[in-house]
Design an enzyme around this catalytic site. Structure first.
Site, PDB file in Angstrom:
ATOM      1  N   LEU A 116       0.805  -1.222   0.000  1.00 38.37           N
ATOM      2  CA  LEU A 116       0.000   0.000   0.000  1.00 38.37           C
ATOM      3  C   LEU A 116       0.839   1.274   0.000  1.00 38.37           C
ATOM      4  O   LEU A 116       1.836   1.372   0.715  1.00 38.37           O
ATOM      5  CB  LEU A 116      -0.911   0.001   1.237  1.00 38.37           C
ATOM      6  CG  LEU A 116      -1.807  -1.236   1.366  1.00 38.37           C
ATOM      7  CD1 LEU A 116      -2.596  -1.169   2.675  1.00 38.37           C
ATOM      8  CD2 LEU A 116      -2.749  -1.363   0.177  1.00 38.37           C
TER       9      LEU A 116
ATOM     10  N   HIS B 169      -3.449   4.304  -2.302  1.00 37.12           N
ATOM     11  CA  HIS B 169      -4.400   3.419  -1.624  1.00 37.12           C
ATOM     12  C   HIS B 169      -4.946   4.092  -0.363  1.00 37.12           C
ATOM     13  O   HIS B 169      -6.138   4.017  -0.059  1.00 37.12           O
ATOM     14  CB  HIS B 169      -3.721   2.123  -1.171  1.00 37.12           C
ATOM     15  CG  HIS B 169      -3.160   1.281  -2.270  1.00 37.12           C
ATOM     16  ND1 HIS B 169      -1.815   1.102  -2.455  1.00 37.12           N
ATOM     17  CD2 HIS B 169      -3.772   0.558  -3.231  1.00 37.12           C
ATOM     18  CE1 HIS B 169      -1.613   0.303  -3.482  1.00 37.12           C
ATOM     19  NE2 HIS B 169      -2.782  -0.051  -3.976  1.00 37.12           N
TER      20      HIS B 169
ATOM     21  N   GLN C 226      -9.912   0.693 -15.722  1.00 38.21           N
ATOM     22  CA  GLN C 226     -10.454  -0.268 -14.748  1.00 38.21           C
ATOM     23  C   GLN C 226     -11.681   0.317 -14.042  1.00 38.21           C
ATOM     24  O   GLN C 226     -12.709  -0.362 -13.872  1.00 38.21           O
ATOM     25  CB  GLN C 226      -9.370  -0.618 -13.728  1.00 38.21           C
ATOM     26  CG  GLN C 226      -9.884  -1.346 -12.496  1.00 38.21           C
ATOM     27  CD  GLN C 226      -8.774  -1.788 -11.579  1.00 38.21           C
ATOM     28  OE1 GLN C 226      -8.112  -2.780 -11.864  1.00 38.21           O
ATOM     29  NE2 GLN C 226      -8.557  -1.096 -10.476  1.00 38.21           N
TER      30      GLN C 226
HETATM   31  O1  PAF Z   1      -6.415  -2.072  -8.857  1.00 38.73           O
HETATM   32  C1  PAF Z   1      -6.108  -3.127  -8.252  1.00 38.73           C
HETATM   33  O2  PAF Z   1      -5.265  -3.151  -7.334  1.00 38.73           O
HETATM   34  C2  PAF Z   1      -6.767  -4.421  -8.651  1.00 38.73           C
HETATM   35  O3  PAF Z   1      -6.980  -4.477 -10.028  1.00 38.73           O
HETATM   36  C3  PAF Z   1      -8.084  -4.719  -7.895  1.00 38.73           C
HETATM   37  C4  PAF Z   1      -9.150  -3.671  -8.192  1.00 38.73           C
HETATM   38  C5  PAF Z   1      -7.803  -4.758  -6.411  1.00 38.73           C
HETATM   39  C6  PAF Z   1      -8.638  -6.081  -8.313  1.00 38.73           C
HETATM   40  O4  PAF Z   1      -7.725  -7.102  -8.054  1.00 38.73           O
END
Ligand code: PAF
Length: 282
Positions: free
Chosen positions: A33, A37, A153
């Site tokens: 992290l 994050h 994503q």
């Molecule tokens: O962005 C990430 O770290 C990953 O793609 C996730 C969203 C945790 C899915 O494994």
């Protein structure tokens, strides 16, 4: 902070929070992290009654020649960062429980996953949507938090939530950068000293494109080629893609009019780095 290791522990924790009438925020991560994050975690803590962070390096979103085994891990440091922020629960499922023998069901968002990162990483988005939907079922969150560094994503997850009528608020939060502009990423860890210098060129290229647009440039091809020359000035950088595209459908543009996304993926040494920004030309 509670550590939940099994799916049944996770479900029981969620059931209790729901019974107590609490809202749940979920921050799905693959660990190692950084401040990016932690900004998601802080947002969840400030807007939801309970926050769960999941750490799971999801094998199904890595291709055969990608960095699954090398992906950085540091559970102790992650745990202490989350504990200090006041996270309620850390969910650490195992791959065996997430994908038991015989597992064969996937969630696939079409079209928008064929572009950009989906073109060179075929397994990526099918793996992401599958694990995220599984996490949604296990945690039953009211809100889930994702970073805009992975803007494609984020949009793919929004599409899945929309298409499958899930009642979950998807919150996207801005990229957090180093002082020199490099977007924070767990994969920055792979960069040696010289590569770290090269990596700065991604942000430089984005800034240059933004500046050109502000000065009135509308040709997407001019923006792409200016960015390419900034990146390729650095001998060690290998471009995967440089895109000026529609920010929802990710189709390449010829002309920038209204909103657009500029996105890059570049290999620098062992790291594949991505970055992006939104622009608007009125
Ligand atoms: O962005 C990430 O770290 C990953 O793609 C996730 C969203 C945790 C899915 O494994």
């Amino acid at each position: 902070m509670k550590t939940l290791k099994t799916l049944s522990e996770m479900k029981a924790w969620s059931r209790e929070a729901h019974q107590d009438g609490k809202t749940i925020g979920l921050v799905p991560t693959m660990g190692y992290l950084h401040e990016g994050h932690l900004s998601l975690v802080r947002k969840s803590i400030s807007t939801c009654d309970r926050t769960v962070v999941s750490i799971f390096v999801n094998p199904r979103q890595f291709g055969p020649n990608e960095d699954l085994d090398a992906y950085p891990r540091d559970e102790e440091s992650d745990r202490s960062k989350l504990d200090q922020l006041g996270v309620d629960a850390l969910f650490l499922p195992t791959a065996d429980e997430m994908y038991p023998e015989g597992f064969q069901t996937y969630v696939h968002v079409e079209e928008i996953t064929d572009k950009l990162c989906g073109k060179s990483r075929r397994e990526l988005f099918r793996g992401v949507t599958t694990i995220v939907l599984k996490l949604f079922h296990l945690v039953q969150p009211h809100s889930a938090f994702f970073g805009e560094k992975d803007r494609q994503q984020l949009e793919v997850i929004r599409k899945m939530v929309d298409d499958l009528n899930l009642d979950i608020e998807i919150v996207g939060l801005p990229i957090i950068r180093e002082l020199d502009g490099l977007a924070l990423s767990s994969r920055n860890q792979y960069l040696g000293e010289a590569e770290r210098e090269t990596a700065k060129s991604l942000h430089e290229a984005l800034q240059q494109a933004q500046q050109l647009v502000a000065q009135g440039e509308s040709s997407a091809e001019t923006l792409r080629s200016r960015m390419r020359s900034i990146i390729e000035r650095e001998g060690q950088a290998q471009v995967d893609y440089i895109s000026v595209c529609d920010p929802k459908r990710f189709e390449e543009l010829e002309e920038v009019r209204g909103k657009a996304m500029i996105a890059l993926a570049v290999h620098v040494g062992k790291a594949r780095l991505i970055d992006n920004c939104l622009i608007e030309r009125i």
